[in-house]
Design a protein around this motif. Structure first.
Motif, PDB file in Angstrom:
ATOM      1  N   GLU A   1       0.834  -1.207   0.000  1.00 50.76           N
ATOM      2  CA  GLU A   1       0.000   0.000   0.000  1.00 50.76           C
ATOM      3  C   GLU A   1       0.863   1.249   0.000  1.00 50.76           C
ATOM      4  OE1 GLU A   1      -4.206   1.505   1.789  1.00 50.76           O
ATOM      5  OE2 GLU A   1      -3.369  -0.426   2.353  1.00 50.76           O
ATOM      6  N   LEU A   2       2.006   1.193   0.689  1.00 47.42           N
ATOM      7  CA  LEU A   2       2.942   2.319   0.685  1.00 47.42           C
ATOM      8  C   LEU A   2       3.432   2.600  -0.732  1.00 47.42           C
ATOM      9  CD1 LEU A   2       4.897   4.369   1.946  1.00 47.42           C
ATOM     10  CD2 LEU A   2       6.452   2.479   2.440  1.00 47.42           C
ATOM     11  N   GLU A   3       3.791   1.536  -1.471  1.00 48.83           N
ATOM     12  CA  GLU A   3       4.247   1.700  -2.840  1.00 48.83           C
ATOM     13  C   GLU A   3       3.145   2.298  -3.714  1.00 48.83           C
ATOM     14  OE1 GLU A   3       5.475  -2.189  -3.907  1.00 48.83           O
ATOM     15  OE2 GLU A   3       7.410  -2.054  -2.892  1.00 48.83           O
ATOM     16  N   THR A   4       1.902   1.854  -3.484  1.00 48.77           N
ATOM     17  CA  THR A   4       0.762   2.385  -4.236  1.00 48.77           C
ATOM     18  C   THR A   4       0.579   3.872  -3.950  1.00 48.77           C
ATOM     19  OG1 THR A   4      -0.362   0.244  -4.178  1.00 48.77           O
ATOM     20  CG2 THR A   4      -1.721   2.176  -4.657  1.00 48.77           C
ATOM     21  N   ASP A   5       0.665   4.244  -2.666  1.00 49.08           N
ATOM     22  CA  ASP A   5       0.508   5.651  -2.282  1.00 49.08           C
ATOM     23  C   ASP A   5       1.599   6.517  -2.905  1.00 49.08           C
ATOM     24  OD1 ASP A   5      -1.730   5.101  -0.873  1.00 49.08           O
ATOM     25  OD2 ASP A   5      -0.844   5.334   1.118  1.00 49.08           O
ATOM     26  N   LYS A   6       2.824   6.003  -2.915  1.00 48.37           N
ATOM     27  CA  LYS A   6       3.925   6.751  -3.514  1.00 48.37           C
ATOM     28  C   LYS A   6       3.701   6.953  -5.010  1.00 48.37           C
ATOM     29  CE  LYS A   6       7.811   5.792  -0.418  1.00 48.37           C
ATOM     30  NZ  LYS A   6       9.142   5.174  -0.306  1.00 48.37           N
ATOM     31  N   ARG A   7       3.228   5.894  -5.684  1.00 44.09           N
ATOM     32  CA  ARG A   7       2.961   5.994  -7.114  1.00 44.09           C
ATOM     33  C   ARG A   7       1.856   7.012  -7.393  1.00 44.09           C
ATOM     34  NH1 ARG A   7      -0.945   3.881  -9.882  1.00 44.09           N
ATOM     35  NH2 ARG A   7      -1.462   2.376  -8.252  1.00 44.09           N
ATOM     36  N   ILE A   8       0.792   6.967  -6.586  1.00 44.55           N
ATOM     37  CA  ILE A   8      -0.315   7.915  -6.753  1.00 44.55           C
ATOM     38  C   ILE A   8       0.170   9.341  -6.526  1.00 44.55           C
ATOM     39  CG2 ILE A   8      -2.510   8.687  -5.754  1.00 44.55           C
ATOM     40  CD1 ILE A   8      -3.128   5.735  -5.182  1.00 44.55           C
ATOM     41  N   ALA A   9       0.999   9.527  -5.492  1.00 44.77           N
ATOM     42  CA  ALA A   9       1.515  10.866  -5.181  1.00 44.77           C
ATOM     43  C   ALA A   9       2.382  11.393  -6.317  1.00 44.77           C
ATOM     44  CB  ALA A   9       2.309  10.831  -3.875  1.00 44.77           C
ATOM     45  N   ARG A  10       3.242  10.532  -6.879  1.00 46.65           N
ATOM     46  CA  ARG A  10       4.109  10.958  -7.985  1.00 46.65           C
ATOM     47  C   ARG A  10       3.276  11.317  -9.218  1.00 46.65           C
ATOM     48  NH1 ARG A  10       7.283   6.293  -6.389  1.00 46.65           N
ATOM     49  NH2 ARG A  10       9.066   6.953  -5.123  1.00 46.65           N
ATOM     50  N   GLU A  11       2.248  10.512  -9.503  1.00 43.00           N
ATOM     51  CA  GLU A  11       1.373  10.800 -10.638  1.00 43.00           C
ATOM     52  C   GLU A  11       0.639  12.122 -10.428  1.00 43.00           C
ATOM     53  OE1 GLU A  11      -1.167   7.421 -10.951  1.00 43.00           O
ATOM     54  OE2 GLU A  11       0.352   6.148 -11.917  1.00 43.00           O
ATOM     55  N   LYS A  12       0.206  12.353  -9.189  1.00 44.54           N
ATOM     56  CA  LYS A  12      -0.500  13.593  -8.867  1.00 44.54           C
ATOM     57  C   LYS A  12       0.423  14.796  -9.064  1.00 44.54           C
ATOM     58  CE  LYS A  12      -4.336  15.447  -7.261  1.00 44.54           C
ATOM     59  NZ  LYS A  12      -5.630  15.301  -7.940  1.00 44.54           N
ATOM     60  N   ILE A  13       1.660  14.675  -8.602  1.00 44.08           N
ATOM     61  CA  ILE A  13       2.640  15.753  -8.760  1.00 44.08           C
ATOM     62  C   ILE A  13       2.864  16.059 -10.232  1.00 44.08           C
ATOM     63  CG2 ILE A  13       5.109  16.303  -8.500  1.00 44.08           C
ATOM     64  CD1 ILE A  13       4.974  14.845  -5.771  1.00 44.08           C
ATOM     65  N   SER A  14       3.010  15.004 -11.042  1.00 40.88           N
ATOM     66  CA  SER A  14       3.228  15.181 -12.476  1.00 40.88           C
ATOM     67  C   SER A  14       2.039  15.872 -13.144  1.00 40.88           C
ATOM     68  CB  SER A  14       3.477  13.817 -13.127  1.00 40.88           C
ATOM     69  OG  SER A  14       3.663  13.951 -14.516  1.00 40.88           O
ATOM     70  N   ASN A  15       0.818  15.451 -12.784  1.00 41.22           N
ATOM     71  CA  ASN A  15      -0.392  16.048 -13.363  1.00 41.22           C
ATOM     72  C   ASN A  15      -0.550  17.507 -12.963  1.00 41.22           C
ATOM     73  OD1 ASN A  15      -1.129  13.664 -14.621  1.00 41.22           O
ATOM     74  ND2 ASN A  15      -2.367  12.946 -12.910  1.00 41.22           N
ATOM     75  N   LEU A  16      -0.246  17.817 -11.706  1.00 40.78           N
ATOM     76  CA  LEU A  16      -0.362  19.197 -11.232  1.00 40.78           C
ATOM     77  C   LEU A  16       0.649  20.105 -11.925  1.00 40.78           C
ATOM     78  CD1 LEU A  16      -0.878  18.483  -7.421  1.00 40.78           C
ATOM     79  CD2 LEU A  16      -2.566  19.471  -8.970  1.00 40.78           C
ATOM     80  N   LYS A  17       1.866  19.592 -12.149  1.00 41.34           N
ATOM     81  CA  LYS A  17       2.881  20.377 -12.846  1.00 41.34           C
ATOM     82  C   LYS A  17       2.447  20.658 -14.288  1.00 41.34           C
ATOM     83  CE  LYS A  17       6.988  19.143 -10.175  1.00 41.34           C
ATOM     84  NZ  LYS A  17       8.302  18.453 -10.186  1.00 41.34           N
ATOM     85  N   ASP A  18       1.816  19.662 -14.925  1.00 38.32           N
ATOM     86  CA  ASP A  18       1.312  19.866 -16.290  1.00 38.32           C
ATOM     87  C   ASP A  18       0.227  20.942 -16.321  1.00 38.32           C
ATOM     88  OD1 ASP A  18       3.004  17.956 -17.307  1.00 38.32           O
ATOM     89  OD2 ASP A  18       1.531  16.337 -17.271  1.00 38.32           O
ATOM     90  N   LYS A  19      -0.655  20.916 -15.340  1.00 37.36           N
ATOM     91  CA  LYS A  19      -1.719  21.923 -15.262  1.00 37.36           C
ATOM     92  C   LYS A  19      -1.147  23.318 -15.079  1.00 37.36           C
ATOM     93  CE  LYS A  19      -5.407  18.977 -13.393  1.00 37.36           C
ATOM     94  NZ  LYS A  19      -6.305  18.746 -12.219  1.00 37.36           N
ATOM     95  N   LEU A  20      -0.113  23.424 -14.236  1.00 40.70           N
ATOM     96  CA  LEU A  20       0.514  24.725 -14.002  1.00 40.70           C
ATOM     97  C   LEU A  20       1.173  25.264 -15.267  1.00 40.70           C
ATOM     98  CD1 LEU A  20       2.194  24.546 -10.464  1.00 40.70           C
ATOM     99  CD2 LEU A  20       0.320  26.021 -11.200  1.00 40.70           C
ATOM    100  N   LYS A  21       1.810  24.377 -16.048  1.00 42.66           N
ATOM    101  CA  LYS A  21       2.448  24.808 -17.295  1.00 42.66           C
ATOM    102  C   LYS A  21       1.426  25.408 -18.253  1.00 42.66           C
ATOM    103  CE  LYS A  21       6.461  21.714 -17.333  1.00 42.66           C
ATOM    104  NZ  LYS A  21       7.110  20.549 -18.014  1.00 42.66           N
ATOM    105  N   LYS A  22       0.252  24.769 -18.338  1.00 39.49           N
ATOM    106  CA  LYS A  22      -0.798  25.271 -19.225  1.00 39.49           C
ATOM    107  C   LYS A  22      -1.279  26.652 -18.778  1.00 39.49           C
ATOM    108  CE  LYS A  22      -2.509  20.707 -20.597  1.00 39.49           C
ATOM    109  NZ  LYS A  22      -3.635  19.737 -20.528  1.00 39.49           N
ATOM    110  N   ILE A  23      -1.456  26.816 -17.460  1.00 40.68           N
ATOM    111  CA  ILE A  23      -1.898  28.107 -16.932  1.00 40.68           C
ATOM    112  C   ILE A  23      -0.841  29.176 -17.184  1.00 40.68           C
ATOM    113  CG2 ILE A  23      -2.452  29.362 -14.809  1.00 40.68           C
ATOM    114  CD1 ILE A  23      -3.705  26.774 -13.749  1.00 40.68           C
ATOM    115  N   GLU A  24       0.433  28.813 -16.989  1.00 39.68           N
ATOM    116  CA  GLU A  24       1.525  29.769 -17.191  1.00 39.68           C
ATOM    117  C   GLU A  24       1.627  30.188 -18.660  1.00 39.68           C
ATOM    118  OE1 GLU A  24       4.790  27.626 -15.588  1.00 39.68           O
ATOM    119  OE2 GLU A  24       4.225  28.007 -13.502  1.00 39.68           O
TER     120      GLU A  24
END
Length: 265
Positions: free
Chosen positions: A164-187
């Motif tokens: 479950e820890l590995e799953t949470d880490k993967r979800i967190a990394r995916e979330k970080i990547s998606n949020l960075k993509d959203k910020l690039k579009k806004i910028e």
């Protein structure tokens, strides 16, 4: 735990360590600022504790004697929150919660709560969420210590806690990547808007949080920006056009400075 709202009324104590290499007056300034941060979330400060140490205790932040003194105060005064004027390690969080048996926040978590509550624009909300995940990711392992007995061995021998820890880490990394993509579009969108102001003089109001930048901007530009006697009333840079002797200029209200602000914020 990172959400901006605190549902129940909190009676808090503030805790700080004064290092031998640091003037006591500086530590007092920092803990007074921490009280103002708490007040921004309507948290009432009941008392402050400062201990002079060579370095903060790696396990419990304070020394054992001070821990006992604080525990007695908590029981006698119905305290339900302790706020520490530093960024705690996961083990310090866990040990202090075990010792005090109340909610623990460090300065970083408190600022996260304020930012989450104050963010209004889509860009600010995404920036705060991104900072939260980046803060959380390296701490996930320690958050699963209650399942540590299930760790070890090869992939086929891992227990549910480690999986479950590995799953949470993967979800967190995916979330970080998606949020960075959203910020690039806004910028990229904001760059188009900025081009129309390239030829204009730009003036930025820069300074400590709650010194009156928004109030000053309201007076100069005849605006109605939100201004309040609390820290981080402004969490989004605001741009207004004004004139001086018929010469147009752009005035920018910025997010205020604060001591010990985490670098990812």
């Amino acid at each position: 735990e990172m959400e901006g709202n605190l549902v129940e009324k909190k009676n808090a104590i503030l805790l700080a360590v004064n290092l031998f290499t640091e003037e006591m007056s500086k530590t007092v300034d920092h803990i007074n600022e921490l009280e103002f941060l708490a007040d921004t979330l309507d948290i009432k400060t009941k008392n402050k504790f400062i201990q002079k140490l060579i370095c903060a205790n790696s396990k419990t932040y304070f020394g054992s004697g001070k821990i006992l003194e604080i525990k007695d105060y908590i029981k006698e005064n119905e305290i339900n929150l302790a706020i520490i004027d530093d960024q705690l390690s996961p083990s310090q969080f866990r040990n202090l919660e075990k010792e005090f048996e109340i909610e623990i926040l460090d300065r970083t978590c408190l600022i996260f709560k304020i930012f989450a509550k104050r963010a209004k624009t889509n860009q600010a909300k995404i920036q705060v969420e991104l900072a939260q995940y980046e803060y959380l990711l390296p701490r996930l392992k320690r958050m699963w210590t209650h399942l540590s007995r299930q760790q070890g061995g090869g992939a086929n021998m891992r227990g549910p806690g480690e999986k479950e820890l590995e799953t949470d880490k993967r979800i967190a990394r995916e979330k970080i990547s998606n949020l960075k993509d959203k910020l690039k579009k806004i910028e990229n969108q904001s760059k188009v808007q900025k081009k129309s102001r390239d030829s204009m003089v730009k003036i930025a109001l820069v300074g400590y949080t709650n010194v009156g930048k928004s109030t000053f901007m309201n007076l100069v530009t005849n605006s109605n920006l939100f201004a309040e006697n609390k820290l981080f009333a402004t969490l989004d840079s605001t741009v207004r056009k004004s004139y001086s002797k018929d010469i147009p200029f752009v005035l920018i209200d910025t997010v205020g400075f604060i001591r010990k602000l985490p670098t990812n914020l």
